[in-house]
Design an enzyme around this catalytic site. Structure first.
Site, PDB file in Angstrom:
ATOM      1  N   LYS A 101     -38.840  -9.725  45.697  1.00  0.00           N
ATOM      2  CA  LYS A 101     -39.245 -11.138  45.811  1.00  0.00           C
ATOM      3  C   LYS A 101     -38.844 -11.596  47.207  1.00  0.00           C
ATOM      4  O   LYS A 101     -37.691 -11.930  47.452  1.00  0.00           O
ATOM      5  CB  LYS A 101     -38.519 -11.959  44.734  1.00  0.00           C
ATOM      6  CG  LYS A 101     -39.269 -13.195  44.271  1.00  0.00           C
ATOM      7  CD  LYS A 101     -39.342 -14.335  45.192  1.00  0.00           C
ATOM      8  CE  LYS A 101     -38.188 -15.211  45.476  1.00  0.00           C
ATOM      9  NZ  LYS A 101     -38.526 -16.097  46.640  1.00  0.00           N
TER      10      LYS A 101
ATOM     11  N   GLY B 156     -26.557 -17.467  44.859  1.00  0.00           N
ATOM     12  CA  GLY B 156     -25.816 -16.313  44.329  1.00  0.00           C
ATOM     13  C   GLY B 156     -25.036 -16.670  43.071  1.00  0.00           C
ATOM     14  O   GLY B 156     -25.017 -15.929  42.090  1.00  0.00           O
TER      15      GLY B 156
ATOM     16  N   GLU C 259     -21.584 -23.736  56.282  1.00  0.00           N
ATOM     17  CA  GLU C 259     -22.537 -22.878  56.983  1.00  0.00           C
ATOM     18  C   GLU C 259     -23.731 -23.726  57.421  1.00  0.00           C
ATOM     19  O   GLU C 259     -24.403 -24.322  56.575  1.00  0.00           O
ATOM     20  CB  GLU C 259     -23.015 -21.747  56.064  1.00  0.00           C
ATOM     21  CG  GLU C 259     -23.955 -20.791  56.771  1.00  0.00           C
ATOM     22  CD  GLU C 259     -24.490 -19.691  55.866  1.00  0.00           C
ATOM     23  OE1 GLU C 259     -24.930 -20.010  54.750  1.00  0.00           O
ATOM     24  OE2 GLU C 259     -24.474 -18.522  56.284  1.00  0.00           O
TER      25      GLU C 259
ATOM     26  N   GLY D 219     -28.804 -14.027  50.226  1.00  0.00           N
ATOM     27  CA  GLY D 219     -29.189 -15.430  50.381  1.00  0.00           C
ATOM     28  C   GLY D 219     -27.956 -16.308  50.331  1.00  0.00           C
ATOM     29  O   GLY D 219     -26.840 -15.858  50.606  1.00  0.00           O
ATOM     30  N   SER D 220     -28.154 -17.543  49.936  1.00  0.00           N
ATOM     31  CA  SER D 220     -27.052 -18.505  50.004  1.00  0.00           C
ATOM     32  C   SER D 220     -26.050 -18.303  48.863  1.00  0.00           C
ATOM     33  O   SER D 220     -26.389 -17.766  47.801  1.00  0.00           O
ATOM     34  CB  SER D 220     -27.619 -19.918  49.935  1.00  0.00           C
ATOM     35  OG  SER D 220     -28.298 -20.089  48.710  1.00  0.00           O
ATOM     36  N   THR D 221     -24.852 -18.780  49.090  1.00  0.00           N
ATOM     37  CA  THR D 221     -23.810 -18.681  48.065  1.00  0.00           C
ATOM     38  C   THR D 221     -24.196 -19.493  46.826  1.00  0.00           C
ATOM     39  O   THR D 221     -23.958 -19.058  45.693  1.00  0.00           O
ATOM     40  CB  THR D 221     -22.467 -19.157  48.661  1.00  0.00           C
ATOM     41  OG1 THR D 221     -22.095 -18.224  49.688  1.00  0.00           O
ATOM     42  CG2 THR D 221     -21.365 -19.210  47.619  1.00  0.00           C
TER      43      THR D 221
ATOM     44  N   GLU E 109     -25.095 -10.657  48.557  1.00  0.00           N
ATOM     45  CA  GLU E 109     -24.746 -10.767  49.983  1.00  0.00           C
ATOM     46  C   GLU E 109     -25.032 -12.219  50.340  1.00  0.00           C
ATOM     47  O   GLU E 109     -26.197 -12.606  50.448  1.00  0.00           O
ATOM     48  CB  GLU E 109     -25.639  -9.868  50.853  1.00  0.00           C
ATOM     49  CG  GLU E 109     -25.751  -8.426  50.411  1.00  0.00           C
ATOM     50  CD  GLU E 109     -24.480  -7.647  50.572  1.00  0.00           C
ATOM     51  OE1 GLU E 109     -23.641  -8.060  51.390  1.00  0.00           O
ATOM     52  OE2 GLU E 109     -24.334  -6.648  49.872  1.00  0.00           O
TER      53      GLU E 109
ATOM     54  N   CYS F  23     -26.396 -14.532  58.922  1.00  0.00           N
ATOM     55  CA  CYS F  23     -25.285 -14.657  57.967  1.00  0.00           C
ATOM     56  C   CYS F  23     -23.948 -14.409  58.653  1.00  0.00           C
ATOM     57  O   CYS F  23     -22.954 -15.069  58.351  1.00  0.00           O
ATOM     58  CB  CYS F  23     -25.483 -13.701  56.804  1.00  0.00           C
ATOM     59  SG  CYS F  23     -25.725 -12.004  57.332  1.00  0.00           S
TER      60      CYS F  23
HETATM   61  P1  NAD Z   1     -31.613 -18.965  49.625  1.00  0.00           P
HETATM   62  O1  NAD Z   1     -30.435 -18.661  48.774  1.00  0.00           O
HETATM   63  O2  NAD Z   1     -32.156 -20.327  49.624  1.00  0.00           O
HETATM   64  O3  NAD Z   1     -32.837 -18.024  49.211  1.00  0.00           O
HETATM   65  C1  NAD Z   1     -32.726 -16.602  49.188  1.00  0.00           C
HETATM   66  C2  NAD Z   1     -33.766 -16.047  48.233  1.00  0.00           C
HETATM   67  O4  NAD Z   1     -33.448 -16.485  46.913  1.00  0.00           O
HETATM   68  C3  NAD Z   1     -35.193 -16.523  48.512  1.00  0.00           C
HETATM   69  O5  NAD Z   1     -36.081 -15.475  48.264  1.00  0.00           O
HETATM   70  C4  NAD Z   1     -35.362 -17.638  47.498  1.00  0.00           C
HETATM   71  O6  NAD Z   1     -36.705 -17.879  47.132  1.00  0.00           O
HETATM   72  C5  NAD Z   1     -34.584 -17.080  46.321  1.00  0.00           C
HETATM   73  N1  NAD Z   1     -34.109 -18.081  45.352  1.00  0.00           N
HETATM   74  C6  NAD Z   1     -33.799 -19.383  45.578  1.00  0.00           C
HETATM   75  N2  NAD Z   1     -33.416 -19.974  44.427  1.00  0.00           N
HETATM   76  C7  NAD Z   1     -33.478 -19.029  43.458  1.00  0.00           C
HETATM   77  C8  NAD Z   1     -33.198 -19.016  42.056  1.00  0.00           C
HETATM   78  N3  NAD Z   1     -32.779 -20.101  41.405  1.00  0.00           N
HETATM   79  N4  NAD Z   1     -33.362 -17.859  41.373  1.00  0.00           N
HETATM   80  C9  NAD Z   1     -33.772 -16.740  42.006  1.00  0.00           C
HETATM   81  N5  NAD Z   1     -34.076 -16.698  43.320  1.00  0.00           N
HETATM   82  C10 NAD Z   1     -33.916 -17.818  44.039  1.00  0.00           C
HETATM   83  O7  NAD Z   1     -31.236 -18.487  51.095  1.00  0.00           O
HETATM   84  P2  NAD Z   1     -32.132 -18.528  52.402  1.00  0.00           P
HETATM   85  O8  NAD Z   1     -32.226 -19.932  52.889  1.00  0.00           O
HETATM   86  O9  NAD Z   1     -33.408 -17.766  52.177  1.00  0.00           O
HETATM   87  O10 NAD Z   1     -31.256 -17.643  53.402  1.00  0.00           O
HETATM   88  C11 NAD Z   1     -30.147 -18.159  54.073  1.00  0.00           C
HETATM   89  C12 NAD Z   1     -28.863 -17.726  53.410  1.00  0.00           C
HETATM   90  O11 NAD Z   1     -28.835 -16.308  53.291  1.00  0.00           O
HETATM   91  C13 NAD Z   1     -27.642 -18.077  54.233  1.00  0.00           C
HETATM   92  O12 NAD Z   1     -26.642 -18.590  53.392  1.00  0.00           O
HETATM   93  C14 NAD Z   1     -27.222 -16.739  54.820  1.00  0.00           C
HETATM   94  O13 NAD Z   1     -25.847 -16.666  55.167  1.00  0.00           O
HETATM   95  C15 NAD Z   1     -27.568 -15.811  53.727  1.00  0.00           C
HETATM   96  N6  NAD Z   1     -27.698 -14.433  54.219  1.00  0.00           N
HETATM   97  C16 NAD Z   1     -26.698 -13.546  53.905  1.00  0.00           C
HETATM   98  C17 NAD Z   1     -26.768 -12.228  54.380  1.00  0.00           C
HETATM   99  C18 NAD Z   1     -25.693 -11.220  54.042  1.00  0.00           C
HETATM  100  O14 NAD Z   1     -25.922 -10.033  54.226  1.00  0.00           O
HETATM  101  N7  NAD Z   1     -24.538 -11.628  53.552  1.00  0.00           N
HETATM  102  C19 NAD Z   1     -27.844 -11.836  55.191  1.00  0.00           C
HETATM  103  C20 NAD Z   1     -28.824 -12.774  55.488  1.00  0.00           C
HETATM  104  C21 NAD Z   1     -28.745 -14.077  54.994  1.00  0.00           C
END
Ligand code: NAD
Length: 497
Positions: A191, A249, A399, A244-246, A267, A302
């Site tokens: 996804k 997560g 962040e 993605g975001s905490t 992550e 990140c």
């Molecule tokens: P996000 O958490 O908004 O989205 C990440 C993914 O999750 C997207 O595909 C989104 O559509 C999906 N998503 C959102 N809500 C969901 C839900 N309720 N159920 C299932 N899936 C859902 O994050 P973002 O804005 O896309 O990315 C930025 C974040 O990612 C930052 O916090 C960044 O630090 C983190 N990040 C971490 C790493 C790492 O390796 N630790 C690497 C890159 C980015």
């Protein structure tokens, strides 16, 4: 066309591009079951690149069923590791052959500079090759039991893995999840972020061409709260591999608990400290690295070194050097190979970054450079540096995910460590010093998944990547990532005396 070199070459390639915008389900590109689409927009121009299939729970259910069928059929899950390796190496070769196009898709979709996207492609391809090469070199175990027993520890694939990824390194983050999951023999549903779905769909075309059997790799573009949520709550998904975001997560862990207790590897975000001690030799070089650590990829990283901790005896002079370096890192046309920074991914992120800048000023930090969005068209924010930041300020704790650096001062090593660890994140940390005793002391005390000593963001495929605390529990890259996508099976065989 030979490999594009100039802005004009990249513009010509962009003009000639045809993009796939449908979901890849089972073995074919299809519209979302609902027929709904969403627009994906180039943030550097405001132009809509494509109307993309907006998948939801219905599409998730269909894809999960295909993934399960594929897994049970065994065409991939029971294929000898050496043969899986060949298919994945073929996929890596196809990615290499189409590297310019894949890089361009990420640049157009989320605004990062083309030079940076090309770097991501090299990383993504290397990841597929590394994981493919690993899989036929990992042995199981024979446990040390008595003669009357043969005790085996086998590693087996999990089943259906759902990979949910962000937009900041679209194809590279995808590779970090998908390559080990496929190498281990799982069926994978990807996804991609709704902000950057195009390179993932191109990858599906290439995976089919490389010979991945039907149902083994599927791509469902769509929103998190629709298709993402459905995958998280599915009773037939065995593992969620998330970057993605905490906040999201945390939700995924709850969804796993509310459904089938699927494995969840996270992550997540960071607010990483980069500590500069006064004993550093070449402060100009360190300042340049400190600026790159936050301004690379528009700060949408990140592991951005977003908290710069500087020993007070050199702080004034050092910040001047950082500001000087930042002046050379201004945003430009993402298709220009000379641009260091590109556009911010979308209106929401642009507004969020500007809101943090406003809060920084209101909370009393000193703005040393930047702070204003550039005139449109396009979403551009220049390198922004705040001095005199404290851990109580929003820009010092949260962040931002943009080109905003928060500088803190410290007087002692103990104070630096305490400041660095004063965060609910623990993704990355850096330290710059010539004193080996100090380096080892501080490295051991930093609460962080990775520590960069006299560099920022060093690492290759051999090194695990991930965080501690609320930065997550997963590890991408290296052979350790394969452990996440396989289960141990203990076999205790009684032998005749
Ligand atoms: P996000 O958490 O908004 O989205 C990440 C993914 O999750 C997207 O595909 C989104 O559509 C999906 N998503 C959102 N809500 C969901 C839900 N309720 N159920 C299932 N899936 C859902 O994050 P973002 O804005 O896309 O990315 C930025 C974040 O990612 C930052 O916090 C960044 O630090 C983190 N990040 C971490 C790493 C790492 O390796 N630790 C690497 C890159 C980015």
């Amino acid at each position: 066309m030979s490999r594009p070199q100039t802005l004009a070459d990249w513009q010509a390639l962009a003009a000639s591009l045809t993009v796939e915008s449908r979901a890849f389900v089972d073995d074919a590109f299809v519209d979302a079951a609902s027929g709904e689409t969403f627009a994906t927009v180039n943030p550097a121009t405001g132009e809509t690149l494509a109307e993309v299939a907006s998948c939801d729970a219905t599409d998730a259910e269909v894809a999960v069923a295909h993934a399960k069928t594929a897994f049970a059929g065994g065409a991939w899950s029971r294929l000898a590791p050496g043969r899986r390796k060949k298919v994945l190496l073929r996929l890596a070769d196809l990615m290499e052959a189409n590297k310019a196009e894949l890089a361009l898709l990420d640049t157009l979709d989320m605004g990062k500079p083309i030079a940076s996207s090309l770097g991501d492609m090299a990383g993504a391809i290397a990841c597929f090759r590394y994981q493919a090469e690993c899989i036929d070199k990992l042995y199981g175990e024979v446990a040390p039991t008595g003669e009357e027993t043969l005790a085996l520890v086998l590693r087996e694939p999990l089943g259906v893995v759902a990979s949910i990824v962000p937009w900041n390194f679209p194809l590279m983050m995808t590779a970090w999840k998908v390559a080990p999951a496929l190498a281990a023999g799982n069926s994978v549903i990807l996804k991609p972020s709704e902000k950057s779905p195009l390179s993932a769909l191109r990858l599906a075309q290439l995976a089919k061409e490389a010979g991945l059997p039907r149902g083994v790799f599927q791509v469902l573009p769509g929103y998190g709260h629709t298709v993402g949520k459905a995958l998280a709550l599915s009773m037939a998904v065995d593992c969620l591999a998330f970057t993605g975001s905490t906040a999201v997560g945390k939700q995924l862990m709850q969804d796993a608990g509310a459904s089938n207790l699927k494995r969840v590897y996270l992550e997540c975000g960071g607010k990483s400290p980069n500590i500069v001690f006064a004993d550093c030799k070449d402060l100009d070089r360190v300042a340049r690295h400190a600026a790159e650590a936050i301004f690379h990829n528009q700060g949408e990283v990140c592991i951005a070194g977003s908290r710069l901790l500087v020993e007070n005896s050199i702080r004034e002079a050092f910040i001047d050097k950082v500001v000087e370096a930042a002046a050379t890192m201004q945003p430009g046309n993402p298709l220009d190979p000379e641009s260091f920074m590109g556009a911010i991914v979308d209106d929401t992120q642009h507004a969020r970054i500007l809101d943090y800048i406003r809060k920084g000023v209101e909370e009393g930090a000193t703005l040393r450079t930047g702070g204003q969005a550039l005139e449109g068209p396009g979403l551009f924010i220049p390198p922004t540096v705040f001095d005199g930041v404290t851990a109580e300020m929003a820009i010092g704790r949260e962040e931002i995910f943009g080109p905003v650096l928060a500088v803190f001062g410290f007087d002692s090593e103990a104070e630096a460590v305490a400041l660095a660890n004063d965060s609910h994140y623990g993704l990355a940390a850096g330290l710059w010093s010539q004193d080996i005793d100090r380096i080892m002391r501080v490295t051991r005390r930093l609460q962080s998944g990775q520590v960069f000593v006299n560099n920022w963001a060093g690492g290759d495929q051999t090194m695990p990547f991930g965080g501690v605390k609320q930065s997550g529990n997963g590890r991408d890259k290296s052979h350790h990532s394969l452990e996440e996508y396989s289960a141990l099976k203990s076999v205790w065989m009684s032998l005749a005396p």
